[in-house]
Design an enzyme around this catalytic site. Structure first.
Site, PDB file in Angstrom:
ATOM      1  N   GLU A 280      10.904   3.997   1.784  1.00 25.09           N
ATOM      2  CA  GLU A 280      10.288   4.130   0.587  1.00 25.09           C
ATOM      3  C   GLU A 280      11.078   5.114  -0.624  1.00 25.09           C
ATOM      4  O   GLU A 280      11.434   6.029  -0.097  1.00 25.09           O
ATOM      5  CB  GLU A 280       9.070   4.875   0.687  1.00 25.09           C
ATOM      6  CG  GLU A 280       8.068   4.973  -0.393  1.00 25.09           C
ATOM      7  CD  GLU A 280       6.585   5.219   0.172  1.00 25.09           C
ATOM      8  OE1 GLU A 280       5.779   3.914   0.463  1.00 25.09           O
ATOM      9  OE2 GLU A 280       6.028   6.240   0.121  1.00 25.09           O
TER      10      GLU A 280
ATOM     11  N   LYS B 153      10.607   7.034  -3.052  1.00 25.23           N
ATOM     12  CA  LYS B 153       9.464   7.961  -3.499  1.00 25.23           C
ATOM     13  C   LYS B 153       9.962   9.449  -4.087  1.00 25.23           C
ATOM     14  O   LYS B 153      10.128  10.288  -3.357  1.00 25.23           O
ATOM     15  CB  LYS B 153       9.002   8.452  -1.861  1.00 25.23           C
ATOM     16  CG  LYS B 153       7.631   9.196  -2.062  1.00 25.23           C
ATOM     17  CD  LYS B 153       7.118   9.310  -0.585  1.00 25.23           C
ATOM     18  CE  LYS B 153       5.706  10.297  -0.559  1.00 25.23           C
ATOM     19  NZ  LYS B 153       5.386  10.319   0.606  1.00 25.23           N
TER      20      LYS B 153
ATOM     21  N   LYS C 100       4.145   0.075  -4.213  1.00 25.69           N
ATOM     22  CA  LYS C 100       3.322   1.138  -3.646  1.00 25.69           C
ATOM     23  C   LYS C 100       2.660   1.921  -4.946  1.00 25.69           C
ATOM     24  O   LYS C 100       3.123   2.602  -5.596  1.00 25.69           O
ATOM     25  CB  LYS C 100       4.111   2.049  -3.191  1.00 25.69           C
ATOM     26  CG  LYS C 100       3.517   3.064  -2.143  1.00 25.69           C
ATOM     27  CD  LYS C 100       3.112   2.232  -0.781  1.00 25.69           C
ATOM     28  CE  LYS C 100       2.214   3.157   0.060  1.00 25.69           C
ATOM     29  NZ  LYS C 100       2.526   4.623   0.161  1.00 25.69           N
TER      30      LYS C 100
ATOM     31  N   GLU D 151      -4.313  -1.212   3.428  1.00 22.34           N
ATOM     32  CA  GLU D 151      -4.108  -0.009   3.979  1.00 22.34           C
ATOM     33  C   GLU D 151      -5.616   0.523   4.545  1.00 22.34           C
ATOM     34  O   GLU D 151      -6.591   0.757   3.688  1.00 22.34           O
ATOM     35  CB  GLU D 151      -3.654   1.278   2.925  1.00 22.34           C
ATOM     36  CG  GLU D 151      -3.475   2.484   3.748  1.00 22.34           C
ATOM     37  CD  GLU D 151      -2.816   3.477   2.775  1.00 22.34           C
ATOM     38  OE1 GLU D 151      -1.660   3.049   2.303  1.00 22.34           O
ATOM     39  OE2 GLU D 151      -3.259   4.511   2.444  1.00 22.34           O
TER      40      GLU D 151
ATOM     41  N   ASN E 111      -2.720   4.305   7.742  1.00 24.65           N
ATOM     42  CA  ASN E 111      -2.220   5.379   7.282  1.00 24.65           C
ATOM     43  C   ASN E 111      -2.365   6.886   7.979  1.00 24.65           C
ATOM     44  O   ASN E 111      -3.539   6.991   8.040  1.00 24.65           O
ATOM     45  CB  ASN E 111      -2.619   5.724   5.739  1.00 24.65           C
ATOM     46  CG  ASN E 111      -1.749   6.530   5.037  1.00 24.65           C
ATOM     47  OD1 ASN E 111      -0.857   7.245   5.506  1.00 24.65           O
ATOM     48  ND2 ASN E 111      -2.036   6.582   3.683  1.00 24.65           N
TER      49      ASN E 111
ATOM     50  N   GLU F  79       1.936   3.745   8.884  1.00 24.60           N
ATOM     51  CA  GLU F  79       2.327   4.496   7.678  1.00 24.60           C
ATOM     52  C   GLU F  79       2.181   5.956   7.850  1.00 24.60           C
ATOM     53  O   GLU F  79       1.140   6.465   8.284  1.00 24.60           O
ATOM     54  CB  GLU F  79       1.515   4.163   6.648  1.00 24.60           C
ATOM     55  CG  GLU F  79       1.352   2.709   6.207  1.00 24.60           C
ATOM     56  CD  GLU F  79       0.420   2.693   5.041  1.00 24.60           C
ATOM     57  OE1 GLU F  79       0.163   1.106   4.725  1.00 24.60           O
ATOM     58  OE2 GLU F  79      -0.021   3.264   4.367  1.00 24.60           O
ATOM     59  N   SER F  80       3.086   6.663   7.266  1.00 27.73           N
ATOM     60  CA  SER F  80       3.183   8.152   6.950  1.00 27.73           C
ATOM     61  C   SER F  80       3.260   9.116   8.028  1.00 27.73           C
ATOM     62  O   SER F  80       2.892   8.709   9.322  1.00 27.73           O
ATOM     63  CB  SER F  80       1.849   8.530   6.260  1.00 27.73           C
ATOM     64  OG  SER F  80       1.639   7.692   5.061  1.00 27.73           O
TER      65      SER F  80
HETATM   66  O1  LIG Z   1       2.570  11.244   0.244  1.00 26.46           O
HETATM   67  C1  LIG Z   1       1.866  11.884  -0.309  1.00 26.46           C
HETATM   68  O2  LIG Z   1       2.019  13.265  -0.572  1.00 26.46           O
HETATM   69  C2  LIG Z   1       0.387  11.475  -0.720  1.00 26.46           C
HETATM   70  C3  LIG Z   1      -0.421  12.124  -1.241  1.00 26.46           C
HETATM   71  C4  LIG Z   1      -1.636  11.604  -1.566  1.00 26.46           C
HETATM   72  C5  LIG Z   1      -1.990  10.216  -1.697  1.00 26.46           C
HETATM   73  C6  LIG Z   1      -0.697   9.418  -0.964  1.00 26.46           C
HETATM   74  C7  LIG Z   1       0.232  10.107  -0.538  1.00 26.46           C
HETATM   75  N1  LIG Z   1       1.274   9.089   0.151  1.00 26.46           N
HETATM   76  C8  LIG Z   1       1.228   7.820  -0.043  1.00 26.46           C
HETATM   77  C9  LIG Z   1       1.785   7.142   1.054  1.00 26.46           C
HETATM   78  O3  LIG Z   1       1.193   6.375   1.712  1.00 26.46           O
HETATM   79  C10 LIG Z   1       3.265   7.526   1.844  1.00 26.46           C
HETATM   80  O4  LIG Z   1       4.062   7.731   0.708  1.00 26.46           O
HETATM   81  C11 LIG Z   1       3.751   6.392   2.589  1.00 26.46           C
HETATM   82  O5  LIG Z   1       2.947   6.383   3.861  1.00 26.46           O
HETATM   83  C12 LIG Z   1       5.008   7.353   3.398  1.00 26.46           C
HETATM   84  O6  LIG Z   1       4.511   8.579   3.960  1.00 26.46           O
HETATM   85  P1  LIG Z   1       5.648   9.719   4.282  1.00 26.46           P
HETATM   86  O7  LIG Z   1       6.769   8.978   5.350  1.00 26.46           O
HETATM   87  O8  LIG Z   1       4.652  10.626   5.041  1.00 26.46           O
HETATM   88  O9  LIG Z   1       6.168  10.202   2.978  1.00 26.46           O
END
Ligand SMILES: O=C(O)c1ccccc1NCC(=O)[C@H](O)[C@H](O)COP(=O)(O)O
Length: 261
Positions: free
Chosen positions: A54, A56, A115, A159, A180, A210-211
């Site tokens: 991503e 980001k 996204k 999601e 997520n 995810e995340s």
């Molecule tokens: O990433 C955040 O801080 C966030 C806060 C509020 C709502 C959504 C958020 N993230 C969106 C996502 O879904 C993530 O960018 C994506 O899954 C990647 O997650 P990560 O690897 O933990 O950065």
């Protein structure tokens, strides 16, 4: 659609901004999308863990901001073996833009996910992408929005965060599901979320963790729980690391036990 009182303040603010953001009511996009399931099969065939990396620039939970050119970041991620690229297009909380996505999609030869926090049909027509995220918690009529997404040629990535949302997504016809691990109510990350929801996803549905995936051990854990692919932002961007090597960060996740699953 969730009650605003159940959301972390940052997420309530994201949602408010999303509702106010204009779409494009004058045009309906027609997208020629690259298939994510095909890209995942290609990665599996040559021994890569399928990682959706991503772009980001920042986020409410990030330790900083990276101002690198989105195209350079995306190309570095592909060099590291990424199967697909996710690009944040949300401007006010994540530093993203539709223009960045367009540039990335022109520059890389893998599927690209938009996204964002899309809540209305007209917001689908802002920018072309191969996949488009729809968040069950934020959408009123999911089935209608999935239909509208497919009519334009996008693949909807739907999601969910729990089993009830999974049922909603499946009943609405989703065939690519993202689970997520980040709870949008408290912004806490727990990999057990994926482990509890994934066993209930039918075999013919593509399921993405995810995340919160930050190490090869996390990758293996999500793969053992049934993830077809992983969506990773923060660990690859390494916001606190400033100019940390995005190719290396991607590669160590891509190489994490492709043959173990
Ligand atoms: O990433 C955040 O801080 C966030 C806060 C509020 C709502 C959504 C958020 N993230 C969106 C996502 O879904 C993530 O960018 C994506 O899954 C990647 O997650 P990560 O690897 O933990 O950065």
């Amino acid at each position: 659609m969730t009650s605003e009182t159940e959301l972390a303040p940052a997420v309530a603010s994201i949602l408010e901004a999303a509702r106010e953001r204009a779409g494009d009511v004058d045009a309906q996009l027609a997208v020629d999308a690259q298939s994510l399931p095909d890209a995942i099969a290609g990665a599996e065939a040559d021994g890569r863990v399928p990682v959706i990396a991503e772009v980001k620039p920042t986020s409410p939970t990030a330790d900083g901001t990276r101002d690198d050119d989105p195209v350079e970041l995306a190309q570095a991620m592909v060099d590291g073996g990424a199967t697909a690229i996710s690009v944040l297009t949300e401007p006010s909380h994540f530093g993203g833009s539709p223009a960045a996505l367009t540039r990335v999609r022109e520059a890389v030869d893998v599927p690209v996910l938009r996204k964002d926090f899309v809540v209305r049909e007209d917001q689908l027509d802002v920018v072309e992408a191969d996949l488009l995220l729809l968040i069950v918690r934020f959408v009123d009529d999911l089935e209608a929005l999935i239909t509208a997404t497919r009519e334009r040629g996008f693949q909807p990535l739907v999601e969910v965060h729990d089993r009830a949302e999974l049922e909603t997504a499946l009943e609405a016809g989703a065939d690519i599901i993202g689970v997520n691990n980040r709870d949008l109510g408290r912004l806490e990350v727990d990999l057990e979320t994926f482990e509890s929801v994934a066993p209930h996803v039918p075999d013919d549905v593509t399921v993405i963790a995810e995340s919160g995936i930050s190490s090869p051990a996390d990758v293996q854990r999500m793969r053992e729980a049934g993830a077809d692919a992983l969506l990773v932002g923060s660990a690859i961007m390494d916001h606190a690391g400033g100019d940390s090597d995005v190719t290396e960060n991607t590669q160590q996740l891509v190489d994490a036990g492709a043959t173990d699953t």
